[in-house]
Design an enzyme around this catalytic site. Structure first.
Site, PDB file in Angstrom:
ATOM      1  N   THR A   1      -7.355  -3.404   8.339  1.00  0.00           N
ATOM      2  CA  THR A   1      -8.404  -4.428   8.290  1.00  0.00           C
ATOM      3  C   THR A   1      -9.310  -4.132   7.094  1.00  0.00           C
ATOM      4  OG1 THR A   1      -8.338  -4.510  10.695  1.00  0.00           O
ATOM      5  CG2 THR A   1     -10.257  -5.503   9.636  1.00  0.00           C
TER       6      THR A   1
ATOM      7  N   LEU B   1       8.528  -2.355  17.281  1.00  0.00           N
ATOM      8  CA  LEU B   1       8.583  -1.080  18.001  1.00  0.00           C
ATOM      9  C   LEU B   1       7.208  -0.727  18.543  1.00  0.00           C
ATOM     10  CD1 LEU B   1       7.098   1.391  16.261  1.00  0.00           C
ATOM     11  CD2 LEU B   1       9.132   1.204  14.895  1.00  0.00           C
TER      12      LEU B   1
ATOM     13  N   ARG C   1       6.836 -15.627  36.936  1.00  0.00           N
ATOM     14  CA  ARG C   1       6.331 -16.303  35.731  1.00  0.00           C
ATOM     15  C   ARG C   1       5.412 -15.383  34.946  1.00  0.00           C
ATOM     16  NH1 ARG C   1       3.540 -21.120  38.779  1.00  0.00           N
ATOM     17  NH2 ARG C   1       2.968 -19.263  39.946  1.00  0.00           N
TER      18      ARG C   1
ATOM     19  N   GLY D   1      -5.845   0.934  22.253  1.00  0.00           N
ATOM     20  CA  GLY D   1      -6.114   1.491  20.922  1.00  0.00           C
ATOM     21  C   GLY D   1      -4.894   1.265  20.057  1.00  0.00           C
TER      22      GLY D   1
ATOM     23  N   CYS E   1      -2.545  -1.319  15.627  1.00  0.00           N
ATOM     24  CA  CYS E   1      -2.094  -2.703  15.455  1.00  0.00           C
ATOM     25  C   CYS E   1      -2.861  -3.762  16.242  1.00  0.00           C
ATOM     26  CB  CYS E   1      -0.622  -2.802  15.818  1.00  0.00           C
ATOM     27  SG  CYS E   1       0.403  -1.918  14.643  1.00  0.00           S
TER      28      CYS E   1
HETATM   29  P1  NAD Z   1       1.265   4.036   7.874  1.00  0.00           P
HETATM   30  O1  NAD Z   1      -0.110   4.091   7.322  1.00  0.00           O
HETATM   31  O2  NAD Z   1       1.701   5.080   8.857  1.00  0.00           O
HETATM   32  O3  NAD Z   1       2.340   4.066   6.678  1.00  0.00           O
HETATM   33  C1  NAD Z   1       2.251   3.325   5.514  1.00  0.00           C
HETATM   34  C2  NAD Z   1       2.691   4.215   4.357  1.00  0.00           C
HETATM   35  O4  NAD Z   1       2.814   3.414   3.190  1.00  0.00           O
HETATM   36  C3  NAD Z   1       1.699   5.322   4.012  1.00  0.00           C
HETATM   37  O5  NAD Z   1       2.337   6.577   4.142  1.00  0.00           O
HETATM   38  C4  NAD Z   1       1.302   5.024   2.562  1.00  0.00           C
HETATM   39  O6  NAD Z   1       1.115   6.201   1.785  1.00  0.00           O
HETATM   40  C5  NAD Z   1       2.496   4.235   2.076  1.00  0.00           C
HETATM   41  N1  NAD Z   1       2.222   3.399   0.918  1.00  0.00           N
HETATM   42  C6  NAD Z   1       1.210   2.502   0.745  1.00  0.00           C
HETATM   43  N2  NAD Z   1       1.337   1.885  -0.438  1.00  0.00           N
HETATM   44  C7  NAD Z   1       2.439   2.404  -1.042  1.00  0.00           C
HETATM   45  C8  NAD Z   1       3.097   2.171  -2.280  1.00  0.00           C
HETATM   46  N3  NAD Z   1       2.640   1.258  -3.137  1.00  0.00           N
HETATM   47  N4  NAD Z   1       4.194   2.881  -2.581  1.00  0.00           N
HETATM   48  C9  NAD Z   1       4.665   3.801  -1.706  1.00  0.00           C
HETATM   49  N5  NAD Z   1       4.106   4.066  -0.512  1.00  0.00           N
HETATM   50  C10 NAD Z   1       3.003   3.369  -0.188  1.00  0.00           C
HETATM   51  O7  NAD Z   1       1.427   2.595   8.491  1.00  0.00           O
HETATM   52  P2  NAD Z   1       2.441   2.156   9.675  1.00  0.00           P
HETATM   53  O8  NAD Z   1       1.840   2.450  11.010  1.00  0.00           O
HETATM   54  O9  NAD Z   1       3.802   2.648   9.348  1.00  0.00           O
HETATM   55  O10 NAD Z   1       2.380   0.572   9.494  1.00  0.00           O
HETATM   56  C11 NAD Z   1       3.027  -0.082   8.424  1.00  0.00           C
HETATM   57  C12 NAD Z   1       3.021  -1.574   8.685  1.00  0.00           C
HETATM   58  O11 NAD Z   1       3.769  -1.855   9.870  1.00  0.00           O
HETATM   59  C13 NAD Z   1       1.629  -2.147   8.936  1.00  0.00           C
HETATM   60  O12 NAD Z   1       1.581  -3.430   8.396  1.00  0.00           O
HETATM   61  C14 NAD Z   1       1.542  -2.218  10.448  1.00  0.00           C
HETATM   62  O13 NAD Z   1       0.669  -3.232  10.888  1.00  0.00           O
HETATM   63  C15 NAD Z   1       2.961  -2.558  10.825  1.00  0.00           C
HETATM   64  N6  NAD Z   1       3.371  -2.134  12.167  1.00  0.00           N
HETATM   65  C16 NAD Z   1       2.957  -0.954  12.686  1.00  0.00           C
HETATM   66  C17 NAD Z   1       3.390  -0.567  13.949  1.00  0.00           C
HETATM   67  C18 NAD Z   1       2.947   0.744  14.551  1.00  0.00           C
HETATM   68  O14 NAD Z   1       3.164   0.930  15.740  1.00  0.00           O
HETATM   69  N7  NAD Z   1       2.356   1.657  13.795  1.00  0.00           N
HETATM   70  C19 NAD Z   1       4.260  -1.392  14.682  1.00  0.00           C
HETATM   71  C20 NAD Z   1       4.684  -2.573  14.113  1.00  0.00           C
HETATM   72  C21 NAD Z   1       4.233  -2.935  12.854  1.00  0.00           C
END
Ligand code: NAD
Length: 470
Positions: free
Chosen positions: A97, A167, A264, A277, A280
């Site tokens: 955010t 996931l 339902r 928490g 997401c």
């Molecule tokens: P995270 O912060 O754990 O991982 C993101 C990674 O991307 C970080 O390690 C960061 O260093 C890397 N990164 C950022 N910019 C980069 C770049 N330009 N080049 C290389 N690496 C780069 O985040 P996450 O929890 O894995 O979430 C990732 C996405 O998936 C988000 O949009 C989130 O909303 C979505 N998502 C998360 C979950 C969850 O349970 N955590 C579930 C579904 C979807």
């Protein structure tokens, strides 16, 4: 044109989603080389660590990485090479955010998505399928397409797909191996459909055809926000009812069971708690609120905003219950907080209810001892430093981090169960009782413990959603 047979995949972002998702693809597709890249050297070093001390805790992940790493699964900080060599690139970067500027506190910060997209355009010398894995606002694919087309080299074409990840942390590997559905959104052009088929072919290596859903790209983007919003809405609904239970003497478990037996409605995600928490739910609902406001739909925005407000209220309500029950003051009292992760079976602490409870207890001048089976102490200090309006030195005078539940509870006046770790169910509560000040209170914010057993031991027990006498 025919669908490209993908031989090499690059995943940008080695976090909670990119890591497990692409590790499972590598496991199930030994014929595809999968390289997961990240700018964070420490994270990549952990993924490559010889003793498999991986950067995230997720049941079953270790085994997947042990089998695939070095065979067809690689972790690297060499983002450019991995982009250049790949036929298909997942963009799995963080979309937090926004903290300041336009839409602060609501809109998704798309800076990381844009930087990753620009990097792809800058270094790619051949055509690529680019897949949005990150959760993004509706129509982000359009922005990515424009950036890629404006910066691409001659003869490079980019086809964008949306493939949001559903996931849940704590069960990620099971969810990835047997997903409820894999959602793939594409543009409806012939090229879009071919790109879609290339990704369908990858998932078809282990996901049954009827679980792979192909839709338009905007529907796919919106579905991810909608799914998280509706899951969080169920939690806020049951939490709102838990307050009525406490006030009336009804029992939230009984209510949830009765309600959930209606086919339902269904029984899942009806567990009352101290509040949701994780990285997401709140972020994605706020994103939906922002989207609704941008589309001049204020009633829709207000509707979803209420889900987050109810969650905030639930956390505050629980802190207040602790203070009220401990005779209206916790100044100088020791409160043991069991659990710091936002839920069991993960080491992730993002938006964990524990953080907000501890902030409230510290504001009331209590001392707090914390124990979590998975979360590193360094992480706890960093999180508290982030949200508690005091210096870390001051925080460390009030907070003790412990290496067992027994240590945390010794000398405490109250135990607060904030995360539903199974370990807390199995600990010797008699020993804990003996080591605590009396009267000894247990506040169960997760409906985890057996209240009657605890009462027999001598505890005064307060359970979320139950209006029983202590
Ligand atoms: P995270 O912060 O754990 O991982 C993101 C990674 O991307 C970080 O390690 C960061 O260093 C890397 N990164 C950022 N910019 C980069 C770049 N330009 N080049 C290389 N690496 C780069 O985040 P996450 O929890 O894995 O979430 C990732 C996405 O998936 C988000 O949009 C989130 O909303 C979505 N998502 C998360 C979950 C969850 O349970 N955590 C579930 C579904 C979807």
């Amino acid at each position: 044109m025919a669908p490209v047979t993908v031989k090499k995949i690059c995943c940008i972002g080695a976090g909670y989603v990119g890591g497990p998702t692409c590790a499972v693809i590598a496991l199930k597709c030994p014929h595809i080389i999968v390289t997961i890249v990240d700018l964070n050297q420490t994270r990549i070093d952990a993924w490559n660590s010889p003793d498999f001390r991986l950067p995230i805790y997720e049941p079953g992940l270790d085994e997947v990485v042990r089998e695939a790493r070095g065979r067809n699964l690689f972790f690297s900080t060499d983002v450019d090479t991995a982009i250049q060599e790949a036929d298909l690139i997942f963009v799995s970067v963080n979309t937090p955010t926004k903290k300041s500027g336009v839409g602060a506190g609501f809109a998704a910060d798309l800076n990381y998505v844009e930087l990753a997209t620009r990097r792809i355009a800058a270094v790619a010398t051949t055509s690529k399928i680019v897949v949005e894995k990150s959760t993004v606002p509706c129509r982000t694919a359009e922005s990515m397409q424009i950036i890629l087309e404006a910066n691409s080299k001659p003869n490079c074409r980019f086809d964008i797909l949306s493939n949001p990840e559903f996931l849940a942390e704590g069960t990620a590997i099971g969810d990835l191996l047997a997903p409820d559905r894999v959602l793939i959104g594409s543009l409806q052009s012939a090229e879009g459909k071919d790109a879609c088929q290339s990704l369908v072919d990858i998932y078809s290596n282990w996901v049954p055809a009827d679980r792979i859903l192909t839709v338009g790209v905007w529907s796919s983007e919106l579905s991810k926000l909608a799914a998280n919003a509706m899951l969080a809405q169920r939690i806020s609904s049951i939490n709102a009812l838990s307050a009525i239970c406490e006030a009336t003497g009804a029992n939230i478990d009984e209510v949830a069971n009765a309600v959930g037996m209606d086919s339902r409605i269904g029984p899942k995600f009806l567990k009352a708690s101290v509040g949701f928490g994780g990285s997401c739910f709140q972020k994605d609902i706020l994103n939906l609120v922002y989207l609704s406001e941008s589309l001049h739909l204020p009633q829709v925005a207000a509707y979803w905003r209420q889900v987050v407000e109810m969650n905030e209220w639930q956390k505050k309500r629980f802190s207040k219950t602790v203070v009220d029950t401990l005779f209206n003051t916790i100044t100088g009292k020791r409160i043991a907080v069991l659990g710091f992760a936002f839920k069991a079976d993960t080491g992730d602490t993002r938006e964990s209810a524990s953080i907000s409870l501890i902030r409230d207890f510290l504001a009331e001048r209590a001392t707090v001892s914390v124990y979590d089976p998975q979360v590193e102490h360094e992480q706890i200090w960093a999180d508290l430093d982030d949200v508690v309006p005091k210096s870390l030195d001051e925080i460390q005078k009030q907070v003790t981090l412990c290496s067992s539940a027994f240590e945390a509870c010794e000398g405490a006046e109250a135990v607060v169960v904030a995360t539903e770790w199974k370990e807390f169910l199995e600990i010797d509560w008699e020993t804990i009782y003996k080591s605590m000040k009396k009267p000894a209170f247990v506040f169960d914010g997760r409906l985890l413990l057996d209240a009657s057993k605890l009462k027999q031991i001598g505890f005064k027990v307060v359970i979320i959603g139950r209006g029983e006498e202590i």
